[in-house]
Design an enzyme around this catalytic site. Structure first.
Site, PDB file in Angstrom:
ATOM      1  N   VAL A  30      19.946   5.852  39.352  1.00  0.00           N
ATOM      2  CA  VAL A  30      19.193   7.117  38.758  1.00  0.00           C
ATOM      3  C   VAL A  30      18.283   6.434  37.516  1.00  0.00           C
ATOM      4  CG1 VAL A  30      19.121   9.272  37.578  1.00  0.00           C
ATOM      5  CG2 VAL A  30      21.286   9.211  38.656  1.00  0.00           C
TER       6      VAL A  30
ATOM      7  N   TYR B 276      33.902   0.200  34.935  1.00  0.00           N
ATOM      8  CA  TYR B 276      33.227   1.627  34.979  1.00  0.00           C
ATOM      9  C   TYR B 276      33.470   2.424  36.370  1.00  0.00           C
ATOM     10  CZ  TYR B 276      28.472   3.633  35.735  1.00  0.00           C
ATOM     11  OH  TYR B 276      27.878   4.602  35.383  1.00  0.00           O
TER      12      TYR B 276
ATOM     13  N   CYS C 165      29.126  14.215  29.606  1.00  0.00           N
ATOM     14  CA  CYS C 165      28.245  13.447  30.322  1.00  0.00           C
ATOM     15  C   CYS C 165      27.699  11.627  29.813  1.00  0.00           C
ATOM     16  CB  CYS C 165      27.173  13.979  30.414  1.00  0.00           C
ATOM     17  SG  CYS C 165      25.221  12.867  31.087  1.00  0.00           S
ATOM     18  N   ALA C 166      28.940  11.805  28.557  1.00  0.00           N
ATOM     19  CA  ALA C 166      28.547  10.320  28.246  1.00  0.00           C
ATOM     20  C   ALA C 166      28.830   9.267  28.389  1.00  0.00           C
ATOM     21  CB  ALA C 166      29.053  10.519  25.974  1.00  0.00           C
TER      22      ALA C 166
HETATM   23  N1  CAA Z   1      28.721  -9.048  46.643  1.00  0.00           N
HETATM   24  C1  CAA Z   1      29.561 -10.087  46.856  1.00  0.00           C
HETATM   25  N2  CAA Z   1      28.906 -10.990  46.199  1.00  0.00           N
HETATM   26  C2  CAA Z   1      28.031 -11.415  44.698  1.00  0.00           C
HETATM   27  C3  CAA Z   1      27.510  -9.763  45.060  1.00  0.00           C
HETATM   28  C4  CAA Z   1      28.009  -8.754  46.146  1.00  0.00           C
HETATM   29  N3  CAA Z   1      27.565  -7.307  45.556  1.00  0.00           N
HETATM   30  N4  CAA Z   1      26.758  -9.630  44.117  1.00  0.00           N
HETATM   31  C5  CAA Z   1      26.525 -10.764  43.627  1.00  0.00           C
HETATM   32  N5  CAA Z   1      27.593 -12.112  44.337  1.00  0.00           N
HETATM   33  C6  CAA Z   1      28.036 -13.230  44.130  1.00  0.00           C
HETATM   34  C7  CAA Z   1      26.705 -13.900  44.205  1.00  0.00           C
HETATM   35  O1  CAA Z   1      25.841 -14.943  45.360  1.00  0.00           O
HETATM   36  C8  CAA Z   1      27.278 -15.571  42.774  1.00  0.00           C
HETATM   37  O2  CAA Z   1      27.370 -16.053  44.259  1.00  0.00           O
HETATM   38  P1  CAA Z   1      27.683 -17.573  43.687  1.00  0.00           P
HETATM   39  O3  CAA Z   1      28.444 -18.174  42.195  1.00  0.00           O
HETATM   40  O4  CAA Z   1      27.985 -18.147  44.840  1.00  0.00           O
HETATM   41  O5  CAA Z   1      26.564 -18.057  43.807  1.00  0.00           O
HETATM   42  C9  CAA Z   1      28.324 -14.666  42.658  1.00  0.00           C
HETATM   43  O6  CAA Z   1      28.373 -13.681  42.937  1.00  0.00           O
HETATM   44  C10 CAA Z   1      28.129 -14.138  40.998  1.00  0.00           C
HETATM   45  O7  CAA Z   1      26.849 -13.533  40.793  1.00  0.00           O
HETATM   46  P2  CAA Z   1      25.826 -13.100  39.788  1.00  0.00           P
HETATM   47  O8  CAA Z   1      25.162 -14.534  39.899  1.00  0.00           O
HETATM   48  O9  CAA Z   1      24.973 -11.678  40.591  1.00  0.00           O
HETATM   49  O10 CAA Z   1      26.787 -13.062  38.761  1.00  0.00           O
HETATM   50  P3  CAA Z   1      26.656 -12.892  37.692  1.00  0.00           P
HETATM   51  O11 CAA Z   1      27.639 -13.334  36.378  1.00  0.00           O
HETATM   52  O12 CAA Z   1      24.989 -13.284  36.833  1.00  0.00           O
HETATM   53  O13 CAA Z   1      26.158 -11.532  37.217  1.00  0.00           O
HETATM   54  C11 CAA Z   1      26.347  -9.055  37.062  1.00  0.00           C
HETATM   55  C12 CAA Z   1      27.400 -10.067  37.373  1.00  0.00           C
HETATM   56  C13 CAA Z   1      25.693  -8.822  35.229  1.00  0.00           C
HETATM   57  C14 CAA Z   1      28.575  -7.773  37.277  1.00  0.00           C
HETATM   58  C15 CAA Z   1      25.782  -8.722  38.180  1.00  0.00           C
HETATM   59  O14 CAA Z   1      26.238  -8.884  39.322  1.00  0.00           O
HETATM   60  C16 CAA Z   1      25.784  -7.202  38.622  1.00  0.00           C
HETATM   61  O15 CAA Z   1      24.292  -6.775  37.360  1.00  0.00           O
HETATM   62  N6  CAA Z   1      25.965  -6.450  39.133  1.00  0.00           N
HETATM   63  C17 CAA Z   1      25.625  -5.120  39.655  1.00  0.00           C
HETATM   64  C18 CAA Z   1      26.108  -4.487  38.739  1.00  0.00           C
HETATM   65  C19 CAA Z   1      25.556  -3.141  39.332  1.00  0.00           C
HETATM   66  O16 CAA Z   1      25.581  -2.863  40.298  1.00  0.00           O
HETATM   67  N7  CAA Z   1      25.533  -2.168  37.212  1.00  0.00           N
HETATM   68  C20 CAA Z   1      25.200  -0.683  37.403  1.00  0.00           C
HETATM   69  C21 CAA Z   1      24.797  -1.007  36.400  1.00  0.00           C
HETATM   70  S1  CAA Z   1      23.702   1.326  35.944  1.00  0.00           S
HETATM   71  C22 CAA Z   1      25.044   2.346  36.554  1.00  0.00           C
HETATM   72  O17 CAA Z   1      26.143   1.795  36.694  1.00  0.00           O
HETATM   73  C23 CAA Z   1      25.268   3.597  36.683  1.00  0.00           C
HETATM   74  C24 CAA Z   1      25.469   3.699  37.952  1.00  0.00           C
HETATM   75  O18 CAA Z   1      26.006   4.840  37.702  1.00  0.00           O
HETATM   76  C25 CAA Z   1      25.289   3.891  39.393  1.00  0.00           C
HETATM   77  P1  NAP Z   2      21.701   7.087  29.251  1.00  0.00           P
HETATM   78  O1  NAP Z   2      20.476   7.370  29.218  1.00  0.00           O
HETATM   79  O2  NAP Z   2      22.274   5.954  28.120  1.00  0.00           O
HETATM   80  O3  NAP Z   2      22.801   7.726  28.321  1.00  0.00           O
HETATM   81  C1  NAP Z   2      24.334   7.747  28.199  1.00  0.00           C
HETATM   82  C2  NAP Z   2      24.443   8.819  27.027  1.00  0.00           C
HETATM   83  O4  NAP Z   2      25.543   8.618  26.684  1.00  0.00           O
HETATM   84  C3  NAP Z   2      23.285   8.045  25.384  1.00  0.00           C
HETATM   85  O5  NAP Z   2      22.794   8.604  24.974  1.00  0.00           O
HETATM   86  C4  NAP Z   2      24.418   7.490  24.767  1.00  0.00           C
HETATM   87  O6  NAP Z   2      24.847   7.521  23.490  1.00  0.00           O
HETATM   88  C5  NAP Z   2      25.817   8.595  25.305  1.00  0.00           C
HETATM   89  N1  NAP Z   2      26.917   8.017  24.984  1.00  0.00           N
HETATM   90  C6  NAP Z   2      27.168   6.455  25.150  1.00  0.00           C
HETATM   91  N2  NAP Z   2      28.670   5.908  24.362  1.00  0.00           N
HETATM   92  C7  NAP Z   2      29.339   7.222  23.457  1.00  0.00           C
HETATM   93  C8  NAP Z   2      29.907   7.248  22.449  1.00  0.00           C
HETATM   94  N3  NAP Z   2      30.778   7.097  22.435  1.00  0.00           N
HETATM   95  N4  NAP Z   2      29.969   8.877  21.633  1.00  0.00           N
HETATM   96  C9  NAP Z   2      28.803   9.808  22.112  1.00  0.00           C
HETATM   97  N5  NAP Z   2      27.514   9.341  22.978  1.00  0.00           N
HETATM   98  C10 NAP Z   2      27.414   8.290  23.465  1.00  0.00           C
HETATM   99  O7  NAP Z   2      22.831   6.920  30.661  1.00  0.00           O
HETATM  100  P2  NAP Z   2      22.545   7.991  31.501  1.00  0.00           P
HETATM  101  O8  NAP Z   2      21.643   7.170  32.965  1.00  0.00           O
HETATM  102  O9  NAP Z   2      21.877   9.086  31.226  1.00  0.00           O
HETATM  103  O10 NAP Z   2      23.855   8.283  32.519  1.00  0.00           O
HETATM  104  C11 NAP Z   2      24.157   9.428  31.668  1.00  0.00           C
HETATM  105  C12 NAP Z   2      26.367   9.867  32.246  1.00  0.00           C
HETATM  106  O11 NAP Z   2      25.507   9.556  33.763  1.00  0.00           O
HETATM  107  C13 NAP Z   2      27.043   8.698  31.886  1.00  0.00           C
HETATM  108  O12 NAP Z   2      27.871   8.790  32.117  1.00  0.00           O
HETATM  109  C14 NAP Z   2      26.678   7.465  33.228  1.00  0.00           C
HETATM  110  O13 NAP Z   2      27.821   6.666  33.595  1.00  0.00           O
HETATM  111  C15 NAP Z   2      26.024   8.285  34.315  1.00  0.00           C
HETATM  112  N6  NAP Z   2      25.760   8.123  35.547  1.00  0.00           N
HETATM  113  C16 NAP Z   2      24.168   7.310  35.756  1.00  0.00           C
HETATM  114  C17 NAP Z   2      23.773   6.847  36.611  1.00  0.00           C
HETATM  115  C18 NAP Z   2      22.849   6.289  36.406  1.00  0.00           C
HETATM  116  O14 NAP Z   2      22.131   5.219  38.027  1.00  0.00           O
HETATM  117  N7  NAP Z   2      21.250   6.022  35.865  1.00  0.00           N
HETATM  118  C19 NAP Z   2      24.561   6.596  37.968  1.00  0.00           C
HETATM  119  C20 NAP Z   2      25.527   7.530  38.453  1.00  0.00           C
HETATM  120  C21 NAP Z   2      26.552   8.044  36.995  1.00  0.00           C
HETATM  121  P3  NAP Z   2      23.920   6.124  23.224  1.00  0.00           P
HETATM  122  O15 NAP Z   2      22.734   6.569  23.314  1.00  0.00           O
HETATM  123  O16 NAP Z   2      23.508   6.454  21.486  1.00  0.00           O
HETATM  124  O17 NAP Z   2      24.699   4.634  22.472  1.00  0.00           O
END
Ligand code: CAA
Ligand code: NAP
Length: 249
Positions: free
Chosen positions: A189, A156, A91-92
């Site tokens: 989540v 990712y 899960c990490a």
């Molecule tokens: N599709 C198409 N175009 C997009 C877009 C999308 N989904 N999102 C942004 N764009 C475009 C924007 O409109 C912008 O266009 P212009 O340059 O023409 O204005 C350009 O792409 C740049 O976008 P940003 O301003 O957003 O770029 P940034 O560098 O500031 O940010 C980023 C980049 C941080 C990656 C941001 O886009 C972002 O946060 N994206 C989402 C990433 C995401 O979903 N992360 C999930 C984290 S939690 C997780 O991962 C758990 C899990 O498993 C679900």
């Molecule tokens: P979180 O709260 O940030 O938990 C992630 C955990 O992983 C933290 O405890 C972190 O410890 C540990 N970790 C990170 N790097 C590590 C390393 N090198 N060695 C040991 N432990 C490490 O995030 P979460 O949302 O619960 O995510 C858990 C899992 O679900 C992840 O694999 C994530 O990709 C997946 N997931 C999350 C979401 C979501 O929306 N939240 C969606 C889909 C999948 P530290 O805090 O010490 O770094």
């Protein structure tokens, strides 16, 4: 109680989803060991006490799962202290979101090492023991974004898609040996991971989720408990989506 007298190891066990998984498996009768990153070791006691207040006795062992040495040392320490693991939840995980234009080698490597290679580093040291004992449940936590890709998550999405490839290959190796290997792919989540996202980006994504809300960690733990169940004997190599309808395929 689906996991009575089983030893469960949950990497990233002190994180948002990890904590819910630890609690659920403990409530299902498992002895649970959470692993945390060494940088979090100082907060382990407080976390353990919090779980105790909810009626769960959970142990914590620290180790960095993103390196081969860290994973092996961690799992060997757990085996020495608690015995062989029956259930492993990988899960990490971390995010280092960036568009391809700006993504650095460090961002790529950190995510591949922590989210994908870690599954190998942690599973490999205990795999033979599961096979020899004829029982094992391995659950890899992937993501909806490993199934469908996501803007700004090339690292990712690649790691999480790879994780299910790992699951499928290992499922073949464990199938005749009583070891099942499955993936759970959560959608968005409510944890620290999604709290770190830009508000506007997160709001836009949540608006597109058919259930119109993020998931709760307990909803992921529910799926993990099903796959960890000693009676889940015929499910292997599967990828169980828990995403509120965000990706239906
Ligand atoms: N599709 C198409 N175009 C997009 C877009 C999308 N989904 N999102 C942004 N764009 C475009 C924007 O409109 C912008 O266009 P212009 O340059 O023409 O204005 C350009 O792409 C740049 O976008 P940003 O301003 O957003 O770029 P940034 O560098 O500031 O940010 C980023 C980049 C941080 C990656 C941001 O886009 C972002 O946060 N994206 C989402 C990433 C995401 O979903 N992360 C999930 C984290 S939690 C997780 O991962 C758990 C899990 O498993 C679900
Ligand atoms: P979180 O709260 O940030 O938990 C992630 C955990 O992983 C933290 O405890 C972190 O410890 C540990 N970790 C990170 N790097 C590590 C390393 N090198 N060695 C040991 N432990 C490490 O995030 P979460 O949302 O619960 O995510 C858990 C899992 O679900 C992840 O694999 C994530 O990709 C997946 N997931 C999350 C979401 C979501 O929306 N939240 C969606 C889909 C999948 P530290 O805090 O010490 O770094």
């Amino acid at each position: 109680m689906c996991c009575k007298e089983k030893l469960a190891v949950v990497t990233g066990g002190m994180g948002g989803i990890g904590t819910a998984v630890c609690l659920r498996l403990a409530n299902e009768g498992a002895k649970v060991v959470a692993t945390c990153h060494p940088s979090e070791a100082d907060s382990a006691d407080a976390w353990i006490n919090e779980q105790k207040s909810q009626g769960a006795e959970i142990s914590v062992v620290a180790g960095d799962v993103s390196t081969a040495e860290g994973g092996a040392t961690l799992m060997n320490e757990i085996t020495e202290k608690f015995g062989p693991a029956d259930i492993l939840v990988n899960c990490a995980g971390i995010t280092r979101d960036s568009t391809m234009k700006k993504m650095t080698d460090d961002q790529w490597d950190a995510v591949i090492d922590t989210n994908l290679s870690s599954a190998f580093y942690v599973t490999q040291p205990i795999w033979n023991s599961m096979v020899e004992r004829g029982f094992g449940r391995i659950i890899n936590i992937s993501s909806v974004n490993g199934q469908r890709g996501q803007f700004g998550q090339a690292n990712y999405s690649a790691a999480k898609a790879g994780m299910h490839g790992f699951t499928m290959a290992l499922a073949y190796e464990g199938a005749a040996k009583g070891v099942t290997v499955n993936t759970v792919s959560p959608g968005y989540v409510e944890t620290a991971m999604t709290a770190a996202m830009r508000d506007d980006v997160r709001d836009a994504i949540v608006g597109g989720i058919p259930m119109r809300r993020m998931g709760q960690p307990e909803e992921i733990a529910q799926a993990v408990a099903f796959l960890a169940d000693s009676e889940s004997t015929y499910v292997t190599g599967a990828n169980l989506p828990v995403n509120g309808g965000l990706f239906i395929h």
